[in-house]
Every structure is written in C-alpha cells, then in structure tokens.
Design a protein around this motif. Structure first.
Motif, PDB file in Angstrom:
ATOM      1  N   SER A   1       0.787  -1.097  -0.024  1.00  0.00           N
ATOM      2  CA  SER A   1       0.013  -0.035  -0.095  1.00  0.00           C
ATOM      3  C   SER A   1       1.061   1.218  -0.087  1.00  0.00           C
ATOM      4  CB  SER A   1      -0.895  -0.049   1.221  1.00  0.00           C
ATOM      5  OG  SER A   1      -0.322   0.012   2.444  1.00  0.00           O
ATOM      6  N   CYS A   2       2.014   1.295   0.688  1.00  0.00           N
ATOM      7  CA  CYS A   2       2.841   2.227   0.633  1.00  0.00           C
ATOM      8  C   CYS A   2       3.465   2.612  -0.825  1.00  0.00           C
ATOM      9  CB  CYS A   2       4.331   2.173   1.806  1.00  0.00           C
ATOM     10  SG  CYS A   2       3.458   2.280   3.283  1.00  0.00           S
ATOM     11  N   THR A   3       3.726   1.527  -1.615  1.00  0.00           N
ATOM     12  CA  THR A   3       4.082   1.597  -2.676  1.00  0.00           C
ATOM     13  C   THR A   3       2.978   2.262  -3.938  1.00  0.00           C
ATOM     14  OG1 THR A   3       5.717  -0.220  -2.527  1.00  0.00           O
ATOM     15  CG2 THR A   3       5.380   0.633  -4.792  1.00  0.00           C
ATOM     16  N   LEU A   4       1.727   1.758  -3.622  1.00  0.00           N
ATOM     17  CA  LEU A   4       0.851   1.987  -4.389  1.00  0.00           C
ATOM     18  C   LEU A   4       0.591   3.689  -4.130  1.00  0.00           C
ATOM     19  CD1 LEU A   4      -1.716   1.856  -5.950  1.00  0.00           C
ATOM     20  CD2 LEU A   4      -2.838   1.270  -3.910  1.00  0.00           C
ATOM     21  N   LEU A   5       0.733   4.114  -2.825  1.00  0.00           N
ATOM     22  CA  LEU A   5       0.368   5.587  -2.280  1.00  0.00           C
ATOM     23  C   LEU A   5       1.714   6.345  -3.162  1.00  0.00           C
ATOM     24  CD1 LEU A   5      -1.318   7.527  -0.504  1.00  0.00           C
ATOM     25  CD2 LEU A   5       0.568   7.483   0.968  1.00  0.00           C
ATOM     26  N   PHE A   6       2.807   6.129  -3.085  1.00  0.00           N
ATOM     27  CA  PHE A   6       4.046   6.413  -3.783  1.00  0.00           C
ATOM     28  C   PHE A   6       3.876   6.652  -5.215  1.00  0.00           C
ATOM     29  CE2 PHE A   6       7.877   6.363  -5.887  1.00  0.00           C
ATOM     30  CZ  PHE A   6       8.823   7.377  -5.207  1.00  0.00           C
TER      31      PHE A   6
ATOM     32  N   ILE B   1      14.201  -0.079  -4.340  1.00  0.00           N
ATOM     33  CA  ILE B   1      15.023   0.923  -5.379  1.00  0.00           C
ATOM     34  C   ILE B   1      14.736   2.370  -4.960  1.00  0.00           C
ATOM     35  CG2 ILE B   1      15.415   1.596  -7.692  1.00  0.00           C
ATOM     36  CD1 ILE B   1      14.920  -1.346  -8.475  1.00  0.00           C
ATOM     37  N   MET B   2      13.470   2.620  -4.752  1.00  0.00           N
ATOM     38  CA  MET B   2      12.855   3.991  -4.727  1.00  0.00           C
ATOM     39  C   MET B   2      13.043   4.533  -3.192  1.00  0.00           C
ATOM     40  SD  MET B   2      12.427   4.528  -7.674  1.00  0.00           S
ATOM     41  CE  MET B   2      11.510   5.964  -7.791  1.00  0.00           C
ATOM     42  N   GLY B   3      13.452   3.460  -2.291  1.00  0.00           N
ATOM     43  CA  GLY B   3      13.452   3.953  -0.803  1.00  0.00           C
ATOM     44  C   GLY B   3      12.215   4.049  -0.336  1.00  0.00           C
ATOM     45  N   ILE B   4      11.300   3.395  -0.638  1.00  0.00           N
ATOM     46  CA  ILE B   4       9.861   3.634   0.062  1.00  0.00           C
ATOM     47  C   ILE B   4       9.474   3.059   1.440  1.00  0.00           C
ATOM     48  CG2 ILE B   4       7.480   3.347  -0.191  1.00  0.00           C
ATOM     49  CD1 ILE B   4       8.028   3.222  -3.260  1.00  0.00           C
ATOM     50  N   PRO B   5       9.671   3.858   2.327  1.00  0.00           N
ATOM     51  CA  PRO B   5       9.477   3.398   3.802  1.00  0.00           C
ATOM     52  C   PRO B   5       7.920   2.649   4.013  1.00  0.00           C
ATOM     53  CG  PRO B   5       8.674   5.610   3.840  1.00  0.00           C
ATOM     54  CD  PRO B   5       9.138   5.151   2.569  1.00  0.00           C
ATOM     55  N   TYR B   6       8.168   1.628   4.898  1.00  0.00           N
ATOM     56  CA  TYR B   6       6.794   0.733   5.394  1.00  0.00           C
ATOM     57  C   TYR B   6       7.145  -0.124   6.544  1.00  0.00           C
ATOM     58  CZ  TYR B   6       9.441  -3.033   2.852  1.00  0.00           C
ATOM     59  OH  TYR B   6      10.451  -3.886   2.691  1.00  0.00           O
ATOM     60  N   VAL B   7       6.030  -0.572   7.070  1.00  0.00           N
ATOM     61  CA  VAL B   7       6.105  -1.412   8.254  1.00  0.00           C
ATOM     62  C   VAL B   7       5.792  -2.837   8.049  1.00  0.00           C
ATOM     63  CG1 VAL B   7       5.668   0.305   9.850  1.00  0.00           C
ATOM     64  CG2 VAL B   7       3.619  -0.878   8.659  1.00  0.00           C
ATOM     65  N   VAL B   8       6.334  -3.703   8.833  1.00  0.00           N
ATOM     66  CA  VAL B   8       6.275  -5.157   8.259  1.00  0.00           C
ATOM     67  C   VAL B   8       5.189  -5.779   9.263  1.00  0.00           C
ATOM     68  CG1 VAL B   8       7.292  -7.262   8.283  1.00  0.00           C
ATOM     69  CG2 VAL B   8       8.485  -5.413   7.470  1.00  0.00           C
ATOM     70  N   ASP B   9       4.338  -6.206   9.025  1.00  0.00           N
ATOM     71  CA  ASP B   9       3.265  -6.923   9.479  1.00  0.00           C
ATOM     72  C   ASP B   9       3.590  -8.146   9.888  1.00  0.00           C
ATOM     73  OD1 ASP B   9       1.042  -7.862  10.736  1.00  0.00           O
ATOM     74  OD2 ASP B   9      -0.524  -7.676   9.146  1.00  0.00           O
ATOM     75  N   GLU B  10       3.914  -8.616  11.093  1.00  0.00           N
ATOM     76  CA  GLU B  10       4.430  -9.912  11.521  1.00  0.00           C
ATOM     77  C   GLU B  10       3.277 -10.852  11.511  1.00  0.00           C
ATOM     78  OE1 GLU B  10       4.047  -7.788  15.756  1.00  0.00           O
ATOM     79  OE2 GLU B  10       4.491  -7.340  13.571  1.00  0.00           O
ATOM     80  N   THR B  11       2.101 -10.682  11.439  1.00  0.00           N
ATOM     81  CA  THR B  11       1.248 -11.543  11.488  1.00  0.00           C
ATOM     82  C   THR B  11       0.981 -12.370  10.014  1.00  0.00           C
ATOM     83  OG1 THR B  11      -0.688 -10.046  10.675  1.00  0.00           O
ATOM     84  CG2 THR B  11      -0.447 -10.497  13.022  1.00  0.00           C
TER      85      THR B  11
ATOM     86  N   LYS C   1       3.746  -8.640  -9.405  1.00  0.00           N
ATOM     87  CA  LYS C   1       3.994  -9.409  -8.681  1.00  0.00           C
ATOM     88  C   LYS C   1       4.565  -8.969  -7.189  1.00  0.00           C
ATOM     89  CE  LYS C   1       5.851 -12.907 -11.534  1.00  0.00           C
ATOM     90  NZ  LYS C   1       6.799 -14.002 -11.701  1.00  0.00           N
ATOM     91  N   ARG C   2       4.364  -9.289  -6.161  1.00  0.00           N
ATOM     92  CA  ARG C   2       4.871  -8.947  -4.865  1.00  0.00           C
ATOM     93  C   ARG C   2       6.337  -8.821  -4.825  1.00  0.00           C
ATOM     94  NH1 ARG C   2       3.217 -12.860  -1.491  1.00  0.00           N
ATOM     95  NH2 ARG C   2       1.612 -11.503  -0.591  1.00  0.00           N
ATOM     96  N   GLU C   3       7.062  -9.707  -5.417  1.00  0.00           N
ATOM     97  CA  GLU C   3       8.340  -9.437  -5.697  1.00  0.00           C
ATOM     98  C   GLU C   3       8.932  -8.122  -6.447  1.00  0.00           C
ATOM     99  OE1 GLU C   3      10.449 -13.536  -6.735  1.00  0.00           O
ATOM    100  OE2 GLU C   3      10.700 -12.146  -8.635  1.00  0.00           O
ATOM    101  N   GLU C   4       8.176  -8.013  -7.299  1.00  0.00           N
ATOM    102  CA  GLU C   4       8.552  -6.571  -8.230  1.00  0.00           C
ATOM    103  C   GLU C   4       8.058  -5.410  -7.486  1.00  0.00           C
ATOM    104  OE1 GLU C   4       7.110  -7.705 -12.632  1.00  0.00           O
ATOM    105  OE2 GLU C   4       5.486  -7.982 -11.271  1.00  0.00           O
ATOM    106  N   ILE C   5       7.133  -5.397  -6.591  1.00  0.00           N
ATOM    107  CA  ILE C   5       6.693  -4.231  -5.842  1.00  0.00           C
ATOM    108  C   ILE C   5       7.761  -4.024  -5.050  1.00  0.00           C
ATOM    109  CG2 ILE C   5       5.096  -3.516  -4.106  1.00  0.00           C
ATOM    110  CD1 ILE C   5       2.688  -5.033  -6.075  1.00  0.00           C
ATOM    111  N   GLU C   6       8.050  -5.305  -4.175  1.00  0.00           N
ATOM    112  CA  GLU C   6       9.032  -5.000  -2.872  1.00  0.00           C
ATOM    113  C   GLU C   6      10.510  -4.564  -3.719  1.00  0.00           C
ATOM    114  OE1 GLU C   6       9.357  -9.006  -1.140  1.00  0.00           O
ATOM    115  OE2 GLU C   6       7.439  -8.482  -0.170  1.00  0.00           O
TER     116      GLU C   6
END
Lengths: 421, 421
Positions: A23-28, A168-178, A158-163
């Motif tokens: 979602s952070c990448t989408l926003l970006f 590369i773009m240095g987009i910050p995000y949080v990791v959901d441990e669930t 794909k998830r991989e492509e988004i990650e």
C-alpha cells in the motif's frame, strides 16, 4: 494505469494504506503520477486493533502522509471484539470492517475511486482459497481490476516486483508480523502452497492473472445474458417466479440463482440445484430448497419460490372482474327471478365437474390440459351454492353452467398456463 | 451409473485396465452391474514399456480377465522411444498413445463406449495442473463424465473410497511404483500439493468436482452460443472471416478462437488476443497473430485471417458481371464508334477520382464512406485506358463515367462494406 482506464481526469482517489510495502508503494506511485493522471489523493487507514501494537502502524501512516503532503483519514475499530461469537473467521470480519470503512470514508470525503494495493500474488492466493473452499467458474472472477468504485492498479504486478521497486525507490513501510502466522489461511496458502505451485510453473501468477481476466469477461457476458433472460422471460407470480425452461442447463442454473438471490437474498448449495437439474427432463419435478421454498418444473415451465399453495380461499362473487394469483376472470350473471349465489375457490381433493354428460375429475382435466402443477391449487374455480364446480377457467365449462344465464371469460392467465405449460 | 445416463442398453463397453486398483475396481463393478445395465464388457490393456517390468502388469490383467471371463485386448507400444526427441513430456506421449490405442481398439471390436477409471482425486490433480500451467475458465471443464464415446463412471468417488471398496471386496490389483516418482508432475501434485489443500478443506475433491461439473455445463452453453453466432453472423471472405463486432468482449474472444481454430487449427496465446481486445474500441486496429495472420477491427466490423491484401490485380473487362473478393459488379458498355478499353484493378497509393468537378483522393472517399480497412485494397476500381479511376463501387461514379455510355452496378458487396462498416 492509464491504459487500463482505471482512473478518469478529476478523480478524487481514496487510497487504502495499511502501512505495508504494497500500500505504501501504491501511494507513492499514485502520488508520482497524480499530475499526469490529473487525480487528487486522500489516504485512508484503519486501525483494526488485531495486534496490540497496531497503533504504531497508524502513527507510521499518519507521519508518512504528512511528509508526502497527502491528507489522511484514520479510524479505529476493535475487530477482535466484533469477531467474538460472529461465527465468522477473524479474516472475514476484518475484511468486512475494512471495506465498509473505505466505502463510508469515500462517501464522506466525496472520493470517486477507492484504490486497493492488491497484486497478482494476492490474486493467486485468493484463487487457490476459493478453489479449495468451493466455487463455480464465475467465482474465479475475483479481485477485478475495476469493480464499482474500487480499483486495483497493482494487480498486474507480482509481490516481488513491488518489493524490488520499493527498495530501489527507498519507499518506507512497516512489516506486519502476522503475515507469517500459518494459522491464518491466507498465510498458509502463501507460504506453504504457493511455493510448490511455483516449482511447477515459475510464472504461475501470470497464468492465474490470465484466468481471472478471462473469467471476468465471461462473468460480465453471463450476467448480461441472465439479466436479459430474466427481463424478457420471467413473470413474477405473487410468491413465485415463473418462466419457460431454457434449453441450456447452465442458463437454467444461473437464472434460478439470480431469482432466488433477488427474492430471498440467498442461494442454496449447488447439490440441491444439481438434483433439480438432473431431474429437469421429467414432466414434473419439485425440489425443496429451504422452508417452503421450492423449484418446480412442470411441462415446459419452471417456477421458483413458494410454489406450493398452502392456503385455501372461497370468495363470494357478485359478477364482474376478479383478479387472483395471476388469473383475471370475468363473470356476468343475467339474473331472472331469484338471485343466484356464486363463489370462486381453489380446488379441493375429489373435485369433479360435469362436462358433456360425464362427471370428470378436475384433476384429470388439469392434467389433460397440461396445466403446470404449481397453478393447479391456485386456479380459481367457479362454484354454485351446492359447491358444484361450474367452470374451470381456460379448461372447460360445466353442463349446468351452459344451462344457466351466466357468462364467463378468462381475461388473463399466468405465464405458461394456457400454452400447454 | 444408470442415473448419470453413462450407459445405454446393449452397449459394448471397452474398459481400460492398467492393472491398478482404480481400473480393476472399475472392471469389477461393471461386471457386477452388467446384467442390470444390460451391457457387455471387453477389457483393454496397453503395455507402455515405461517400466522394465511392465510385462508383469500385462500378465496380471490377462490372468484377471481370464478368471472374470471377460475378453481382453492387449497391445504394446514402446512409449519411451516414441518420447525421445518428441519435445513433449513422457506423460503427454503416454497419454496420447493410450487414448489412440483405446479408440482404435474400440473401433476394431465395435465397442460403443470406452470406460476410464478416473476418480475425483484425478480430477482435483488435473484441475491443479491446468491452473498452474495456465487455462481459461472453460479449460476447467476437464475429465467430463461423458465425452464422445468415453465415460468415467468412478468420477464422483474419491481414491480412498475406491481403495476401501477394493479391500472389502478383495479385488486384486498391482501397484505401480512410478506413482511415487515426484519428478512426474502428477505425482508431485498428488503427494506434495493435494495434502496441503486437504488441510484447508478435507472435502476439497468435492469442491473441485462441483466446479468441474458447473464448468462443463457452462462450456456447453458457451459452445452453443459461439456456434450460433458463427453460423448467423460470420461471412467467409476468401482468406479471412468477417463479422459484426459483438458487444461482449468475451463473445468476441471465443468467436475469434473458434474461427482461428477452424481455419488454421491453432489459437494464439491469450496475451495477443488481449492486446486486440484492449484496443477494440478504437475505430480501426490490427494485431498480428503470426505470419500474415491478423485480427483487424474497422468501424463496427472485425476481420480475422489474412486481412492484409498483399497482391495486386488488373483485369481487362469487356462488360458483363465480374466477381472478385466478395464484390459482384456489373458493367455494361454501350459502344459507339471506337471500342473503349476498360480494366478493373485494386487501388494504388495516390489514386484519385474526379467527382462533381473535384479531384478527390480515393483514400479519403473510402474513409468518408466508412469502408472497413480490410476491404480497401481488395475493392475493384473501374479504370480507363489512361488508368483514371472511373468508378468506386458502392462509393461514387466519376464525372467522366457519367459522360460516357457505361452503365455500372454493384450487385453484391461483402459483409459490412456498405452498411458503413
């Protein structure tokens, strides 16, 4: 994104932001292309209270939006307490809450689109989930790129492509441990099943993305056909819907589902429908779906709903026009001397009528005239003071009626009643 | 089995018997019910030579049939040597060989049905395989209970149920050790993926059996719609098929696939079709599928096949009726004095025609008259000795033609040429 026609110039887009990488990448990305697309953005975050530290995600999203200069709408709902005793899974409850939050917020802030960050891995997981849980082929048309106000711009990726892009773009995000909790079905599919599917085909997401695309086209096509069939062929008859049986069993199935959904807001399990389909070549057949609700086939017609008439009626008639259960009859009495008393009523077991000097069973005449079973108990019979049947509308008049000064006429019959059903 | 209508009285049923538990149980069950079903049985076994000891299975089946008093047809094919360099998987080759053995044997022994021992676990494995490899929604209609002469009486049952039944009834069988070779895709799915799916839903076979059933109904429905559309709307125009674009993209997709399959015996990958679909709202658009084969949309019409006209022609005309590329034109010359020489030819770049005192570009007139792109180069133009265009059939006659004693008439035009394409 422009190619797919997801956005229109001037759209106010509410972007669902959990704080995760997708979602952070989408926003970006939307921010980056907002000038070209000529759209304005509002972020939306729901604190679902599923994890004790979910407030951290909220702060992160608020901080991020502040830095990106995007207004953000935040709300919190205690999903775990809503979940208790709901009979649903936690995931289902969370999903419902999330979607209604997004829809309500969109209405409030007058957003014209709601953007979700689903990608092709989500799609694959959803398809596997539905497949395992049980679905028809149209149920594979899930996570459509555009559905109502919802759009999913990342679906082809794909998830991989988004990650990779986020890195590369240095987009910050949080990791959901669930995300790693295997008790959650989606995670079980993601971490245990999908890797095996990828061993068989490294491009399995694309294969499924294609399947879902074609299924979506197919679904739209079928929905239009069913709409048209219902509009052109289905007659609402009080508590049931009646139509001529289509040749295709598939169309029959979908029309029945549509009508049941419309009337009762639910659809029975496929097995019950299948019993009906398997027997739908019989002259007459009836399947019970749930309390008092049936699908009934008789001759060339199908009725669905409360096809079994459980009441009884007897109404005095003075003459004139009577409308009942889709029948419209006209009775004219030319009185001379004493006033004759007449009634209309539904049939009773053992009813007979005298025609051409013979006492015939009403039931036999209805069968001989191919009157569908679901009309037989509704049909208004004209009877005299002694309860003798004088007239079966559309079928025959009795000898006594011919001798009296009574004129009768069937002005209108329900669908399939006269055409030999 | 009677309920499903798989067999008819008097059927001679060829039963495919590998020697494994499924096929031996099928043979046993069919034998048991052959009196009730009034069918007679012949067993068929193929020694595929994939395992060195495959002759043991053959002996086992021969011995079993002898004891059961069922005639048996046996053949052997060296599948591994056929496989080498075939570019296919061993499984694919084995499958093709097996089916053609069964079909040939059925023909030879005059069997009316061919019974296969597939069960609902096979179905689940096939669905997963297709899903991973890539399929459209109709491709899920695999392993139909009845398909041509093939029937699959055990399809509603699980492997477990069949094994249980075989144990109780003491049905003998051989165990194929290659069943445990995980390099074989089917075994990988069976032993690695299916157990995980069962963890999510212990009744996953039933869920998929249902999906396949509905997909089969759906497939039949769609096939009928496509058949009808092709019959009613498609005009064969030499090397291409032309039809009015249907509103539904799905129908367009299926019609194109049907026409390509009919003409070339193959269908392009979905991505190419998708490019066309995505652009099919443009006034004119063309996608190349493979050498010289295109899908082309122009105005309201679609052409598929060799839509690009690559030749050129120039034919002398003496007058009379000429038929070319779906155009039928009539030219009548009322000679006076010197005999006038006329030709018909296709258009050339820069062609002009004098109409109402103006020299117009032929191209502009074709556009103004909404002539679909795929007809523009085929259209027969009438020209004189100096190669001046005198007549564009269906579009306009030139000033010089009006002055001469030449009568022209367009008797027939290809689909969509005149209706404004």
């Amino acid at each position: 994104m422009r190619d797919e026609g997801l956005f229109s110039e001037g759209d106010v887009v509410l972007v669902a932001v959990s704080g995760g990488v997708d979602s952070c990448t989408l926003l970006f990305l939307l921010k980056k292309f907002s000038h070209v697309l000529r759209i304005s953005l509002i972020a939306a975050h729901l604190d679902h209270k599923i994890r004790v530290n979910s407030w951290k995600d909220r702060s992160f999203v608020e901080e991020l939006c502040k830095r990106m200069e995007i207004p953000v709408e935040v709300s919190e709902v205690d999903v775990p307490s809503l979940w208790k005793g709901s009979g649903k899974t936690l995931e289902e409850v969370a999903r419902e809450v999330r979607y209604s939050f997004l829809e309500e917020t969109a209405r409030r802030v007058r957003a014209t689109k709601i953007a979700l960050a689903h990608h092709s891995d989500d799609l694959l997981e959803t398809v596997i989930h539905r497949l395992v849980r049980g679905t028809g082929p149209l149920g594979l048309a899930c996570m459509r790129p555009k559905f109502g106000a919802f759009v999913r711009p990342l679906l082809p990726f794909k998830r991989e492509e988004i990650e990779e892009y986020a890195k590369i773009m240095g987009i910050p995000y949080v990791v959901d441990e669930t995300n790693y909790d295997l008790r959650i079905t989606r995670n079980f599919i993601r971490h245990k099943i999908v890797p095996l599917l990828r061993e068989l085909n490294p491009e399995v997401e694309s294969a499924v993305y294609r399947l879902v695309n074609i299924s979506t086209l197919l679904r739209n096509f079928i929905e239009e056909i069913v709409d048209e069939f219902v509009k052109e062929n289905v007659e609402e008859q009080g508590e049931m819907d009646v139509f001529e049986k289509p040749k295709s069993d598939y169309l029959l199935l979908e029309v029945l589902r549509r009508l049941l959904q419309r009337r009762y807001g639910r659809v029975p399990e496929y097995e019950k429908m299948e019993v009906f389909l398997r027997n739908s070549n019989k002259v007459s057949f009836r399947t019970n779906l749930w309390t008092s609700v049936y699908i009934e086939k008789s001759y060339d017609y199908v009725a669905v709903g409360k096809t079994v008439f459980q009441g009884s009626y007897k109404l005095p008639v003075e003459g004139g026009i009577v409308e009942i259960f889709g029948f419209k009859i006209k009775i004219k009495v030319n009185y001379e001397g004493e006033k004759e008393r007449l009634w209309i009523r539904n049939r009773k077991p053992g009813d007979r009528i005298v025609v051409n000097g013979k006492r015939e069973k009403v039931k036999d005449l209805l069968i001989a005239h191919r009157v569908p079973t679901f009309y037989r108990d509704r049909l208004p019979l004209l009877v005299d003071e002694e309860d003798n049947v004088l007239w079966i509308p559309g079928v025959c008049v009795s000898d006594p009626l011919k001798e009296r000064r009574i004129e009768v006429e069937l002005l209108k019959a329900p669908k399939g009643f006269l055409k030999g059903g």
